[in-house]
Scaffold this motif. Structure first.
Motif, short mmCIF file in Angstrom:
data_model
loop_
_atom_site.label_atom_id
_atom_site.label_comp_id
_atom_site.label_asym_id
_atom_site.label_seq_id
_atom_site.Cartn_x
_atom_site.Cartn_y
_atom_site.Cartn_z
N GLY A 150 0.80 -1.23 0.00
CA GLY A 150 0.00 0.00 0.00
C GLY A 150 0.83 1.27 0.00
O GLY A 150 0.30 2.37 -0.13
N ALA A 151 2.16 1.14 0.15
CA ALA A 151 2.99 2.33 0.25
C ALA A 151 3.25 2.95 -1.12
O ALA A 151 3.37 2.25 -2.11
N GLU A 152 3.32 4.28 -1.16
CA GLU A 152 3.75 4.96 -2.38
C GLU A 152 5.25 5.15 -2.29
O GLU A 152 5.76 5.61 -1.27
N LEU A 153 5.95 4.82 -3.37
CA LEU A 153 7.41 4.82 -3.32
C LEU A 153 7.97 6.15 -2.86
O LEU A 153 8.96 6.22 -2.13
N GLU A 154 7.32 7.25 -3.30
CA GLU A 154 7.79 8.58 -2.97
C GLU A 154 7.96 8.77 -1.46
O GLU A 154 8.80 9.54 -1.02
N TYR A 155 7.14 8.06 -0.66
CA TYR A 155 7.17 8.29 0.78
C TYR A 155 7.88 7.18 1.54
O TYR A 155 7.82 7.14 2.77
N VAL A 156 8.51 6.25 0.82
CA VAL A 156 9.24 5.18 1.49
C VAL A 156 10.69 5.60 1.63
O VAL A 156 11.24 6.25 0.73
N ASP A 157 11.34 5.26 2.76
CA ASP A 157 12.72 5.71 2.93
C ASP A 157 13.67 4.96 2.00
O ASP A 157 13.40 3.85 1.56
N VAL A 158 14.77 5.63 1.69
CA VAL A 158 15.70 5.13 0.68
C VAL A 158 16.27 3.77 1.05
O VAL A 158 16.45 2.89 0.21
N GLY A 159 16.57 3.57 2.34
CA GLY A 159 17.14 2.29 2.79
C GLY A 159 16.21 1.13 2.46
O GLY A 159 16.65 0.06 2.02
N THR A 160 14.92 1.34 2.67
CA THR A 160 13.94 0.30 2.37
C THR A 160 13.89 0.00 0.88
O THR A 160 13.83 -1.16 0.47
N ILE A 161 13.92 1.06 0.08
CA ILE A 161 13.87 0.86 -1.37
C ILE A 161 15.13 0.14 -1.84
O ILE A 161 15.08 -0.78 -2.67
N ALA A 162 16.29 0.51 -1.30
CA ALA A 162 17.54 -0.15 -1.66
C ALA A 162 17.45 -1.64 -1.35
O ALA A 162 17.80 -2.50 -2.17
N ARG A 163 16.91 -1.95 -0.15
CA ARG A 163 16.77 -3.34 0.27
C ARG A 163 15.80 -4.10 -0.65
O ARG A 163 16.04 -5.25 -1.02
#
Lengths: 198, 198
Positions: free
Chosen positions: A177-190
């Motif tokens: 349900g999260a929008e990428l814009e509001y997810v922290d960078v560390g999580t996206i990297a992972r």
């Protein structure tokens, strides 16, 4: 003029609740005495009964009023799978997913050497005794994804692998349900590193 | 798998505390059971004793364990001066100033018709009985400076003036230590209107 001693004692006792400071304690004491004496009686009794009755399950270490909790006694749970969580609340969250059919072990904390919380405080001896008979073949580490939780998972993982047990960890990634814009960078990297073929 | 019934009852009872929602209640229950059982016992006892012992002073209506509180019994307080506050906490604040030597009356609330709080709920009958013997010649209204407090002060003021009692109100103005830039316009307007010759 001071408040009466019972009132002071009540405000003092309320300060033992986590997150309640002196002003809040006074405000709560006033509220309960003026508007909710039934609630105060109910809370008094609930505290006394909980302290009296609640102990730790001998198998999974969660809070229970029995020697061994109902979940551990359930023969329909998969006996070879053990999920390790930090708290009973985390265990309940996993139960609510209906996606897990194994058993649990609740550490009641996470490693935090600076706060004096070492392996003994989080019941690792009890966990090792729990897996000693060889029934459990896989342990799913479901500690938090903060520093303490990660360190705890690493430490436990090493101990269990040394005994030949398969160790897994909950997947990390972008929350549902999260929008990428509001997810922290560390999580996206992972989430990128752990990307899966669909 | 559900938490044990004592634990559920405790979390439910904790929700009776003002400002505590379901997640906080669960977190507090967990904390008390795991880390502070002494605190839980202490709070249980303090609640029971406070509910058992604390009543309202027959003269000033504040919380006390006596029939008449120590302040009301003190012959050195000025008997002709009566300060009306909303709560025992407000009364304590005024005591801490050391600038007041009269007696008190604690309403235990403020008028709020929309919430069903009328003259009866804030003990106005008891206040009128308190001033009936003519000893009190001035009543200082120290209710809050919000809408309810102002309405309450106005209502009580009219009742008392009709009985020939001198009625005063705490001064409004810029708080001590405040920088004008950060004070709201209404307060500054009031402070201008009530300006004093120095």
């Amino acid at each position: 003029m001071k408040p009466s001693s019972s009132q002071l004692a009540l405000a003092e006792a309320l300060r033992r609740l986590p997150g309640i400071g002196p002003k809040s304690a006074q405000r709560i004491a006033y509220h309960m005495l003026q508007h909710d004496r039934d609630g105060a009686r109910q809370l008094s009794q609930a505290l006394a009964e909980a302290v009296e009755r609640i102990r730790h399950c001998e198998r999974c270490n969660t809070f229970t009023e029995e020697t061994v909790c109902a979940l551990c006694m359930n023969p329909e749970r998969e006996q070879s799978l053990l999920c390790v969580t930090e708290t009973p609340a985390d265990m309940l969250m996993i139960e609510q997913t209906l996606a897990y059919k194994g058993l649990y072990f609740v550490l009641m904390g996470s490693l935090s050497p600076l706060d004096g919380i070492g392996p003994r405080e989080i019941n690792l001896g009890k966990l090792m005794a729990r897996v000693a008979d060889g029934t459990v073949t896989e342990v799913v580490l479901a500690t938090s994804f903060n520093n303490e939780g990660e360190a705890t998972a690493h430490y436990i993982g090493e101990m269990l692998k040394a005994r030949g047990i398969r160790v897994t960890r909950l997947a990390r990634g972008v929350p549902v349900g999260a929008e990428l814009e509001y997810v922290d960078v560390g999580t996206i990297a992972r989430a990128l590193m752990d990307r899966r073929i669909t």
